[in-house]
Design an enzyme around this catalytic site. Structure first.
Site, PDB file in Angstrom:
ATOM      1  N   GLY A  46      10.904 -18.572   0.567  1.00 53.07           N
ATOM      2  CA  GLY A  46       9.822 -17.612   0.615  1.00 53.07           C
ATOM      3  C   GLY A  46      10.118 -16.463  -0.342  1.00 53.07           C
ATOM      4  CD  GLN A  51      11.992 -10.976  -1.708  1.00 52.72           C
ATOM      5  OE1 GLN A  51      11.176 -11.765  -1.275  1.00 52.72           O
ATOM      6  NE2 GLN A  51      13.288 -11.218  -1.697  1.00 52.72           N
ATOM      7  CB  CYS A  99      16.940 -11.417   1.896  1.00 50.80           C
ATOM      8  SG  CYS A  99      15.625 -10.634   0.960  1.00 50.80           S
ATOM      9  CG  LEU A 100      15.920 -15.268  -3.030  1.00 49.86           C
ATOM     10  CD1 LEU A 100      14.695 -15.738  -3.808  1.00 49.86           C
ATOM     11  CD2 LEU A 100      17.147 -16.074  -3.412  1.00 49.86           C
ATOM     12  CG  HIS A 141      12.712 -12.740   5.527  1.00 51.01           C
ATOM     13  ND1 HIS A 141      14.076 -12.669   5.770  1.00 51.01           N
ATOM     14  CD2 HIS A 141      12.532 -12.355   4.241  1.00 51.01           C
ATOM     15  CE1 HIS A 141      14.678 -12.259   4.659  1.00 51.01           C
ATOM     16  NE2 HIS A 141      13.763 -12.069   3.720  1.00 51.01           N
ATOM     17  CD  GLU A 142       9.627 -14.029   2.291  1.00 54.10           C
ATOM     18  OE1 GLU A 142       9.536 -13.048   1.546  1.00 54.10           O
ATOM     19  OE2 GLU A 142      10.661 -14.714   2.364  1.00 54.10           O
ATOM     20  CG  HIS A 145      10.516  -8.834   1.776  1.00 54.69           C
ATOM     21  ND1 HIS A 145      11.524  -8.028   1.307  1.00 54.69           N
ATOM     22  CD2 HIS A 145      11.081 -10.056   1.950  1.00 54.69           C
ATOM     23  CE1 HIS A 145      12.639  -8.736   1.207  1.00 54.69           C
ATOM     24  NE2 HIS A 145      12.401  -9.977   1.604  1.00 54.69           N
TER      25      HIS A 145
HETATM   26 NI    NI Z   1      13.753 -11.573   1.701  1.00 58.62          NI
END
Ligand code: NI
Length: 177
Positions: A46, A51, A99-100, A141-142, A145
């Site tokens: 995701g 991000q 998470c990236l 999670h997304e 963000h």
């Molecule tokens: Ni993330």
């Protein structure tokens, strides 16, 4: 199509809420394509627009997350515009979440077991669906963000501080070497 640069913690804009998308124009379509490509390139499941430095309410996810048995199919992603969680129930621990945008760190996070998501697709159609398991974690999670919340905001402050200290030390070492 192009690969986008992933912004990482402690970059401030990751903690800022994103604005709603009014029109899915050419620019937004291109951004979504690039986000999908970048997500697969980084082996993520995701990715949210903040991000990649765009504070707009857009996320993409790997459609294979909906069906854990589906491993063989091709890389395909779906985009959600202005997504929100309108209902949630149950709770479980999402193990080893990562998470990236949070490098070199994973933690167990308490999440809802089941969520109902409302969003628009790229054609402006209104969608409403239920998600559970991995898909429910990705949605929470997304969508977090898009509110400026990272998964490390949902762990104990002790663990978060330990991570922050280690990260700042690493960043300092990289700068001075
Ligand atoms: Ni993330």
């Amino acid at each position: 199509m192009a690969l986008l640069k992933i912004i990482t913690y402690p970059e401030k804009s990751l903690s800022e809420p994103s604005v709603k998308v009014q029109t899915v124009d050419e620019e937004i379509c291109r951004l979504i394509q690039d986000m999908g490509e970048t997500m697969f390139h980084e082996s993520g499941v995701g990715l949210a627009a903040p991000q990649v430095g765009v504070n707009k309410q857009i996320l993409v996810y790997d459609v294979r997350a909906k069906d854990p048995d589906d491993e063989g199919s091709e890389e395909t992603f779906t985009a959600l515009i202005n997504p929100e969680i309108i209902d949630a129930s149950g709770s479980f621990i999402s193990e080893n979440e990562g998470c990236l945008s949070v490098v070199d760190f994973r933690a167990d996070v308490k999440r809802y077991e089941k969520v109902t998501v409302r969003a628009q697709d790229m054609d402006g159609n209104l969608l409403e669906f239920e998600a559970q398991g991995l898909m429910a974690v990705i949605m929470q999670h997304e969508i977090d963000h898009l509110k400026g919340i990272l998964f490390i905001d949902r762990i104990s402050s002790l663990k978060r501080t330990m991570y922050k200290t280690r990260l700042l030390k690493t960043l300092k070492e990289t700068q001075s070497s």
